[in-house]
Design a protein around this motif. Sequence first.
Motif, PDB file in Angstrom:
ATOM      1  N   ILE A  61       7.117  21.634  48.922  1.00 24.01           N
ATOM      2  CA  ILE A  61       8.081  20.531  48.995  1.00 24.01           C
ATOM      3  C   ILE A  61       9.437  20.927  48.424  1.00 24.01           C
ATOM      4  O   ILE A  61      10.488  20.464  48.896  1.00 24.01           O
ATOM      5  CB  ILE A  61       7.541  19.263  48.294  1.00 24.01           C
ATOM      6  CG1 ILE A  61       7.286  19.518  46.813  1.00 24.01           C
ATOM      7  CG2 ILE A  61       6.290  18.758  49.000  1.00 24.01           C
ATOM      8  CD1 ILE A  61       6.864  18.275  46.040  1.00 24.01           C
ATOM      9  N   GLY A  67      11.982  14.987  50.114  1.00 22.19           N
ATOM     10  CA  GLY A  67      12.372  13.971  49.151  1.00 22.19           C
ATOM     11  C   GLY A  67      11.569  12.696  49.325  1.00 22.19           C
ATOM     12  O   GLY A  67      10.738  12.591  50.233  1.00 22.19           O
ATOM     13  N   THR A  93       5.782  13.556  46.685  1.00 19.17           N
ATOM     14  CA  THR A  93       7.176  13.102  46.760  1.00 19.17           C
ATOM     15  C   THR A  93       7.323  11.583  46.759  1.00 19.17           C
ATOM     16  O   THR A  93       8.437  11.077  46.634  1.00 19.17           O
ATOM     17  CB  THR A  93       7.836  13.651  48.040  1.00 19.17           C
ATOM     18  OG1 THR A  93       7.079  13.233  49.187  1.00 19.17           O
ATOM     19  CG2 THR A  93       7.909  15.171  48.008  1.00 19.17           C
TER      20      THR A  93
END
Length: 402
Positions: A61, A67, A93
Motif C-alpha cells: 500500500i 489511501g 487503509t
Amino acid sequence: MVIPVAQLLAADENPAALEAARAAATDADPVYVLFTSGSTGVPKGVAVSHRAVIDFIDDFITRFGFGPDERIANQAPFDFDVSVKDIYGALATGSTLVVVPRALFSAPAALMEYLQGRDITNMTWAVAALCLITSLHGLEGQQLAGVRRVLFSGEVMPISHLRAWMAHVPQATFVNLYGPTEITCNCLYHVVDPAREYPDGLPLGVPFAHREILLVDGEGHAVTQPGVEGEILVRGDSLALGYVANPAKTAEVFCQNPLHNRFPDRVYRTGDLAAFDKAGELFYRGRIDNQIKHQGHRIELEEVDRALEGVPGVQRCRCVYDHDKQRLIAFYEGEAEARAIRDHVLQTLPIFMLPSKILPIEAMPLTKNGKVDRRALLEKSREAAAARKARLARNRETKGQP
C-alpha cells in the motif's frame, strides 16, 4: 481440528477462552489457508502467517500510494490469493472494498457501467479477467476516468491486451506483478512505461521489501549470465509456513538456500524459469513443468506462446503438448488466419518449435482461479481429433469403402 462455520456461529461466546487464545497468539500463526489451482493436478493447502501478510501489505500500500479514499474493485474470489491484496489492502487503509458480482464478467458493457457507477479507483485483477474484457470489446466506448492504477498478475500479460487497456484508461498506472501463493501474493513488480515498446514482453521487475530473488541452475548454482535460464527462488519473511498436512512436499520446495549451508536460510523453489537480459532485467520464461522434449529438443511452451502472440491479429495464444501423439498444438484468440500465423512464425521459430496444428478458439478455458487451463485445451484437441476420426469413418461407410 476442523470446525464448520455453522457450528461456530451456533456456539455461545466464551470470553475467557477467547482471551486465552489471544494471549497465546503469535505473528507466526496462520491467518489463512489457500488451495492452489493444482497446475500439477493435485491442489495443495498453502498456510500463510499473520507476519507474512502484514509484511507484504504494508509495503504494497505504501509503494503504490493507497489511501483511505480508495474504492477497490475486487475481481478475484476470496479463495484466490489475488483477493488478499484487495481484502487486507482495504483493511490497512480504511478504504472501500467493492465486491464485483461474478455474473458481470459475462456482460462486459454492464461490468464497465458497474465500475464507473461505483467510482472505482483501483483494479488488482488477474490477467485472464482483463483479457476477457478486451477480447469481448468491453472497453470500446467506455471510460474509467476514476481508475488510478491497474495491477495484474497470475499469467503473462499479452502486450496487445495491455495496449488496449492503456489506450482506454490512459490516466492509470499499470503494474505487472509476479509471485506465487507460497510467497504471499507477490515478490516482484514492474511499473509499465507507456513510452516503452517491450519487444521481449514485460519484465518481472524489482523485489518488494524484505524479499530477495535468486536464480539458480539445476545444480543449485547462481545464474547471472544474460540469456541463461534458471529457476526462480525466493527468500524472506514473506514465505508461507508450508503445505497443510503435506510435510514431504513442504520440505521439497521450502528448502535450504542452495547457495550456502552456513546457517538455516529457507527459500521457496517456485518452479518458474526466468533469464536476465543484457540490461539486467529479469524475464519470465515459463514453468519447469511446461518444458517439453520434442524431436530431441527442449522447448518451453511459453516461448511458442510468445512467438505466436507477436503475429498481427493474434490476441492471445496457449500451446499444449500431446505426449501420446508427440505433437505440439497451438490455440489462439484473434482474427488472424492459421496459415498466415504459420507463415509468420516460420520466420522466427525453428521448425521443431512450429506447432503441428494452429487452431482458433473463441475464448480460452479457465481454471477455477482464472488462469488458462492447458489441460482443458489438450482435452479439447483430443476431442476434436476423435470427432474428425469418426467423421472420416462415417464418410468411408457412406462411400462403401473398407
